[in-house]
Motif scaffolding. Sequence first.
Motif, PDB file in Angstrom:
ATOM      1  N   ASP A 458       0.830  -1.204   0.000  1.00 24.35           N
ATOM      2  CA  ASP A 458       0.000   0.000   0.000  1.00 24.35           C
ATOM      3  C   ASP A 458       0.859   1.247   0.000  1.00 24.35           C
ATOM      4  N   LYS A 459       1.935   1.235   0.811  1.00 23.94           N
ATOM      5  CA  LYS A 459       2.840   2.379   0.836  1.00 23.94           C
ATOM      6  C   LYS A 459       3.514   2.563  -0.526  1.00 23.94           C
ATOM      7  N   THR A 460       3.953   1.425  -1.105  1.00 21.47           N
ATOM      8  CA  THR A 460       4.616   1.486  -2.431  1.00 21.47           C
ATOM      9  C   THR A 460       3.654   2.035  -3.482  1.00 21.47           C
ATOM     10  N   SER A 461       2.422   1.639  -3.454  1.00 19.55           N
ATOM     11  CA  SER A 461       1.428   2.117  -4.408  1.00 19.55           C
ATOM     12  C   SER A 461       1.242   3.619  -4.300  1.00 19.55           C
ATOM     13  N   ALA A 462       1.271   4.141  -3.061  1.00 17.05           N
ATOM     14  CA  ALA A 462       1.130   5.584  -2.881  1.00 17.05           C
ATOM     15  C   ALA A 462       2.319   6.315  -3.477  1.00 17.05           C
ATOM     16  N   ILE A 463       3.542   5.773  -3.219  1.00 17.96           N
ATOM     17  CA  ILE A 463       4.761   6.410  -3.747  1.00 17.96           C
ATOM     18  C   ILE A 463       4.755   6.402  -5.270  1.00 17.96           C
ATOM     19  N   VAL A 464       4.368   5.272  -5.851  1.00 18.79           N
ATOM     20  CA  VAL A 464       4.340   5.140  -7.316  1.00 18.79           C
ATOM     21  C   VAL A 464       3.341   6.112  -7.918  1.00 18.79           C
ATOM     22  N   SER A 465       2.248   6.322  -7.252  1.00 21.14           N
ATOM     23  CA  SER A 465       1.240   7.271  -7.741  1.00 21.14           C
ATOM     24  C   SER A 465       1.811   8.678  -7.769  1.00 21.14           C
ATOM     25  N   GLU A 466       2.576   9.053  -6.681  1.00 23.33           N
ATOM     26  CA  GLU A 466       3.205  10.365  -6.667  1.00 23.33           C
ATOM     27  C   GLU A 466       4.225  10.503  -7.812  1.00 23.33           C
ATOM     28  N   ILE A 467       5.037   9.427  -8.035  1.00 25.29           N
ATOM     29  CA  ILE A 467       6.042   9.463  -9.116  1.00 25.29           C
ATOM     30  C   ILE A 467       5.365   9.626 -10.464  1.00 25.29           C
ATOM     31  N   ALA A 468       4.283   8.913 -10.687  1.00 27.03           N
ATOM     32  CA  ALA A 468       3.585   8.987 -11.976  1.00 27.03           C
ATOM     33  C   ALA A 468       3.047  10.384 -12.215  1.00 27.03           C
ATOM     34  N   SER A 469       2.547  11.008 -11.151  1.00 25.97           N
ATOM     35  CA  SER A 469       2.026  12.367 -11.310  1.00 25.97           C
ATOM     36  C   SER A 469       3.140  13.346 -11.660  1.00 25.97           C
ATOM     37  N   SER A 470       4.321  13.214 -10.970  1.00 27.51           N
ATOM     38  CA  SER A 470       5.464  14.095 -11.262  1.00 27.51           C
ATOM     39  C   SER A 470       5.978  13.874 -12.684  1.00 27.51           C
ATOM     40  N   VAL A 471       6.024  12.620 -13.095  1.00 27.19           N
ATOM     41  CA  VAL A 471       6.535  12.300 -14.441  1.00 27.19           C
ATOM     42  C   VAL A 471       5.618  12.886 -15.508  1.00 27.19           C
ATOM     43  N   ASP A 472       4.331  12.874 -15.315  1.00 29.36           N
ATOM     44  CA  ASP A 472       3.403  13.454 -16.287  1.00 29.36           C
ATOM     45  C   ASP A 472       3.657  14.945 -16.439  1.00 29.36           C
ATOM     46  N   SER A 473       3.889  15.629 -15.300  1.00 31.04           N
ATOM     47  CA  SER A 473       4.173  17.073 -15.368  1.00 31.04           C
ATOM     48  C   SER A 473       5.473  17.334 -16.129  1.00 31.04           C
ATOM     49  N   GLN A 474       6.488  16.498 -15.811  1.00 28.19           N
ATOM     50  CA  GLN A 474       7.784  16.676 -16.480  1.00 28.19           C
ATOM     51  C   GLN A 474       7.663  16.385 -17.977  1.00 28.19           C
ATOM     52  N   ALA A 475       6.863  15.424 -18.369  1.00 31.63           N
ATOM     53  CA  ALA A 475       6.689  15.079 -19.788  1.00 31.63           C
ATOM     54  C   ALA A 475       6.047  16.225 -20.539  1.00 31.63           C
ATOM     55  N   GLN A 476       5.073  16.885 -19.933  1.00 32.40           N
ATOM     56  CA  GLN A 476       4.431  18.016 -20.600  1.00 32.40           C
ATOM     57  C   GLN A 476       5.420  19.160 -20.802  1.00 32.40           C
ATOM     58  N   THR A 477       6.256  19.421 -19.769  1.00 34.52           N
ATOM     59  CA  THR A 477       7.254  20.489 -19.890  1.00 34.52           C
ATOM     60  C   THR A 477       8.265  20.171 -20.997  1.00 34.52           C
TER      61      THR A 477
END
Length: 553
Positions: A458-477
């Motif tokens: 559950d903790k890993t899933s939360a961390i991965v969700s945060e990483i995915a959100s950051s990566v999406d922002s970086q991809a748009q930039t």
Amino acid sequence: MWQSLSTGKKIWCSLLILMAGYAITTGVGLIGGYAMRGELNQVSKTMFPAAMESLSTLAQFKGQVKLYGDAVMAGDTELLDEAGQRADEVLAHLDTIAGLDPEAAEEAQALAARIQAFTAKALSIYTRVAEDFEGTDTEAAQQSLALADETRNLTEALANLSKSRSEALQNRLHEVGQEAGYQQIMNLALFIVVVVATILFNLIIIRKFITGPLSDTVAMVKDIAQGEGDLTKRLTVHSKDDVGELAYWMNQFIENLQGMIARIADNATSLNGSAEELTRLSGNLKEGAHGVKSKSDAVSSASDQMKGNMDSVAAAMEQASTSTTAVAASTEEMTATIRTIAESSDKAREITLEAVTQSRTATERVGELGTQAEAIGKVTEAITDISEQTNLLALNATIEAARAGEYGKGFAVVAAEIKDLARQTADATRDIRDTIVNIQTSTQATIGDIEGISGVIDKTSAIVSEIASSVDSQAQTTQGIADNVTQISSGLSEINENVAATSSLSTTIARDIEDVSHASGDMNDSCARSDEGVSSILAMSENLTTMVGRFRI
């Protein structure tokens, strides 16, 4: 008429004359051969049979005389009759000789008369001698001696007749052979005379009507070929055959050649004047070509300098465009990498969620396993109770068997076996109960571990969700940066294309100017070659005039 015949017909006529001569000699030879064959036929029909008949006459007469001797010695008059038959055969042979050979007819007839008289006299005398068994007829004995002399004379006469016929046959054959040899020599001589005469006649005809005119034609053509020909001369036409037509058309050829040589002489004079005018024009063209080449060399130098400057600008722009393109490519690659990371983060989040779900499912299944283990424990307790009761029953059976004495021994054995089986069942049930206890303990521990793993997931899933959100922002930039770099690269590419077009245009201008310079040089070279060609034309014109001057037209 002979002059109007063609050459082939003249040759055929010559061959026909030769064949006629050969036919004449062959005919004469055949006539002589037929004569010789007639002579040989006559010899074979008269003299040869006469010679053979003479030999047969001599042999028959000798046989007749021998029969006389045998009749006298044996005293058999029947042999005398046989001797008479031989005498008749001898006479028949002599008559045949007289009929076949006229030269021997008189001699054969005389011998026939003598043999006929001899036969009559011999028959009378030898009959008396053969019948005189006692030898008392001395007169017949003397007459037989005289008859023996007559026999020798007739034998010699017949031998001479046979010899004379044989010699006559040989002489005649020798004469025929000499006549045949003479005839062959005459035929050969006639053949040689006819062949030589025909050959001489053919040679005269060929020399007069074929080789003579051809020699004249060859002489004229040779004179023309050597360049010393008199084109005013003409061949004399002697006949209307092929050779005559050849002479006629040769005259036509020489006449045409005379006209051609005259026209060539006139053209050679005109060619000489044209060559001199061409030399003057070639000199003027050469001067103009030198001026054009000098100006084109100056323009070509300036064009080369401009081309060098444009090449430098094009190289700088090409390098800038290359660098911008590399940045754009790197940005695109980074964007693709970030996109890949984002996709991987999404997949990791999905995987962790699935892992949480599966861990919960595993916890539930392990709980069910503990519940089932407790149920199995209850069953083992029931089995233990059954085995204790069975043991008691076995003990009671043993006691009852002991009471029964001898009759209870078999039952005692069965009771012992049941007791032993109950003991083994109790031991196995005890082992199963211990194993179930261990399973329950392990199941409780496993449930705890799985619950801990679920928390970590559950903790890993939360961390991965945060990483995915950051990566999406970086991809748009990053995508925005890549778009800007691409636009810059496109602008540099257009500038580079314009510079390249300008450089290409400069290159084309330089190449055209160089082509003009080369054309001017080629024109100059062409003028030089034109001068050489004009010189060659002048030399050829002079040579042509000299060659034409060698003919008399």
